[in-house]
Design an enzyme around this catalytic site. Structure first.
Site, PDB file in Angstrom:
ATOM      1  N   ASP A 134      19.967  57.558 -31.819  1.00  0.00           N
ATOM      2  CA  ASP A 134      19.254  56.908 -31.747  1.00  0.00           C
ATOM      3  C   ASP A 134      19.032  55.971 -30.305  1.00  0.00           C
ATOM      4  OD1 ASP A 134      18.947  57.521 -34.791  1.00  0.00           O
ATOM      5  OD2 ASP A 134      19.239  55.189 -35.251  1.00  0.00           O
ATOM      6  N   GLN A 163      11.426  57.313 -26.217  1.00  0.00           N
ATOM      7  CA  GLN A 163      10.808  56.229 -26.176  1.00  0.00           C
ATOM      8  C   GLN A 163       8.862  56.573 -26.042  1.00  0.00           C
ATOM      9  OE1 GLN A 163      13.137  53.309 -25.876  1.00  0.00           O
ATOM     10  NE2 GLN A 163      13.437  52.520 -28.016  1.00  0.00           N
ATOM     11  N   ARG A 182      14.099  64.098 -30.219  1.00  0.00           N
ATOM     12  CA  ARG A 182      12.979  63.266 -30.629  1.00  0.00           C
ATOM     13  C   ARG A 182      12.633  62.631 -29.930  1.00  0.00           C
ATOM     14  NH1 ARG A 182      16.400  59.139 -34.335  1.00  0.00           N
ATOM     15  NH2 ARG A 182      16.539  60.512 -35.482  1.00  0.00           N
ATOM     16  N   LYS A 185       7.750  56.372 -30.342  1.00  0.00           N
ATOM     17  CA  LYS A 185       6.858  55.062 -30.274  1.00  0.00           C
ATOM     18  C   LYS A 185       7.977  54.219 -29.181  1.00  0.00           C
ATOM     19  CE  LYS A 185       2.294  55.051 -31.718  1.00  0.00           C
ATOM     20  NZ  LYS A 185       1.193  54.506 -32.169  1.00  0.00           N
ATOM     21  N   GLY A 186       8.931  53.700 -30.171  1.00  0.00           N
ATOM     22  CA  GLY A 186       9.606  52.793 -29.598  1.00  0.00           C
ATOM     23  C   GLY A 186       9.673  51.789 -30.702  1.00  0.00           C
ATOM     24  N   THR A 223       7.476  60.493 -35.882  1.00  0.00           N
ATOM     25  CA  THR A 223       5.413  59.590 -35.435  1.00  0.00           C
ATOM     26  C   THR A 223       4.159  59.069 -37.360  1.00  0.00           C
ATOM     27  OG1 THR A 223       3.321  58.520 -34.628  1.00  0.00           O
ATOM     28  CG2 THR A 223       4.044  60.733 -34.659  1.00  0.00           C
ATOM     29  N   HIS A 224       3.952  58.188 -37.535  1.00  0.00           N
ATOM     30  CA  HIS A 224       3.752  58.471 -38.830  1.00  0.00           C
ATOM     31  C   HIS A 224       2.211  58.450 -38.615  1.00  0.00           C
ATOM     32  CE1 HIS A 224       6.926  55.478 -39.418  1.00  0.00           C
ATOM     33  NE2 HIS A 224       7.562  56.725 -40.491  1.00  0.00           N
ATOM     34  N   ARG A 285      12.238  45.042 -38.419  1.00  0.00           N
ATOM     35  CA  ARG A 285      11.525  46.230 -37.998  1.00  0.00           C
ATOM     36  C   ARG A 285      10.211  47.115 -38.741  1.00  0.00           C
ATOM     37  NH1 ARG A 285      15.755  47.160 -34.916  1.00  0.00           N
ATOM     38  NH2 ARG A 285      16.669  49.142 -36.034  1.00  0.00           N
ATOM     39  N   ARG A 286      10.641  47.802 -39.402  1.00  0.00           N
ATOM     40  CA  ARG A 286       9.994  48.018 -40.243  1.00  0.00           C
ATOM     41  C   ARG A 286       8.128  47.052 -40.576  1.00  0.00           C
ATOM     42  NH1 ARG A 286      12.739  50.600 -38.690  1.00  0.00           N
ATOM     43  NH2 ARG A 286      11.328  51.126 -37.488  1.00  0.00           N
TER      44      ARG A 286
END
Ligand SMILES: Cc1cc2nc3c(=O)[nH]c(=O)nc-3n(C[C@H](O)[C@H](O)[C@H](O)COP(=O)(O)OP(=O)(O)OC[C@H]3O[C@@H](n4cnc5c(N)ncnc54)[C@H](O)[C@@H]3O)c2cc1C
Length: 305
Positions: A134, A163, A182, A185-186, A223-224, A285-286
């Site tokens: 990560d 990122q 991977r 966006k960051g 990404t979502h 963060r989420r």
């Protein structure tokens, strides 16, 4: 950056707020949506379900920013236990692990982080799977890429994360385009001197997508964002990439219907599944990414306290 996002990320570092959130009963429901559970067995149960539904998995044992060597060692041991369990359950072909170097001692020195990450990579290889490192805040980027380069000398399939919000990342993408990368966006609060605003971050994501698809590596688009998912699909066709020569990645609990839709269409979809007792920073963060979740969470906290 969105003011609410900055506020939540600042709250993530505040001990008093941490105590309230971590012990509030409502936290459990919100946590369960984004985190598999606290134990290895919880992580395995969620992995089994996701794999049965046609998705792949990358597992993250939560516990970042470790400042003592014993804790770093315990985090390594948690990964070794997890890898053994994945192997024993016949899940290793579909499930890899994601490791944060700060969880295995980066703050105590790069050599310790490299030694500990090597233990995880060696175990992953024995169990028939891989590791992705990560990426954390920008002060760690150079160090993480140096450790990655060292690990890849022995385990070339070790995954990198880049990122798109960082101004430097297009160059990093070009340099790493022949490898397993991977693209995200960051997720950290970064100063303008090193990071783009939201709009520029999206444009950068597209530039980086092109660079990665043009190379002969294995890009992993995490990404979502529905617009970016559409653009990745379109660019994959331009570059004549067949499904299986790249993949989509999304977080556990976020847009599960979209994950299943992509998988049904024959795309490789990998779900990032965090587990472990140290879920607080991850949850913050989420929430910071999605003000709607935050409002719901804040209201629930107030009404329960
Ligand atoms: C697999 C994976 C691994 C990651 N690894 C790292 C890492 O190593 N380092 C790092 O810094 N960051 C990492 N991230 C986090 C990443 O950097 C972003 O912070 C995170 O993915 C949010 O950005 P986004 O691209 O999803 O789009 P956002 O800009 O957050 O969202 C764009 C749009 O997506 C849709 N959307 C987003 N969330 C939802 C939701 N909950 N429900 C419905 N629609 C939604 C909405 O339409 C929204 O407007 C990772 C993310 C993923 C998916």
């Amino acid at each position: 950056m969105h003011p609410l996002r900055s506020l939540i990320l600042a709250a993530a570092g505040n001990d008093a707020i941490r105590r309230v959130v971590a012990t509030a009963p409502v936290s459990r429901d919100v946590v369960r949506r984004f985190v598999a559970g606290e134990q290895t067995a919880d992580a395995i149960a969620v992995t089994r379900e996701l794999v049965a539904s046609g998705r792949s998995v990358t597992l993250d044992h939560l516990g970042e920013d470790v400042t003592d060597a014993d804790q770093a060692d315990q985090n390594v041991r948690a990964y070794l236990e997890l890898l053994d369990a994945l192997h024993a359950e016949g899940l290793a072909a579909k499930a890899e692990v994601s490791v944060k170097l700060s969880a295995v001692g980066q703050k105590l020195g790069e050599r310790l982080a490299l030694a500990n990450a090597s233990r995880v990579c060696a175990a992953a290889e024995q169990c028939g799977t891989t590791v992705t490192l990560d990426m954390e805040d920008h002060t760690t980027t150079d160090s993480t890429l140096r450790v990655l380069a060292e690990l890849r000398r022995t385990w070339p399939s070790t995954g990198a994360v880049l990122q798109s919000y960082l101004r430097r990342t297009f160059d990093d993408c070009k340099a790493l385009a022949g490898t397993r990368v991977r693209l995200v966006k960051g997720a950290y609060a970064e100063p303008e001197s090193v990071a783009f605003d939201e709009h520029e971050t999206d444009l950068s994501y597209v530039r980086c997508t092109n660079a990665l698809l043009a190379g002969d590596g294995y890009p992993m688009f995490a990404t979502h964002d529905p617009r970016l998912v559409r653009i990745v699909a379109e660019r994959a066709r331009w570059y004549d990439r067949k499904p299986g020569t790249y993949e989509y990645q999304m977080l556990f609990g976020v847009r599960p219907d979209e994950q299943r839709r992509l998988a049904r269409e024959g795309e490789t979809v990998r779900v990032y599944v965090p587990y472990g007792s140290q879920w607080y920073g991850y949850l913050m963060r989420r929430l910071a990414e999605r003000p709607a979740n935050t409002t719901f969470f804040a209201r629930a906290l107030v009404s329960h306290s």
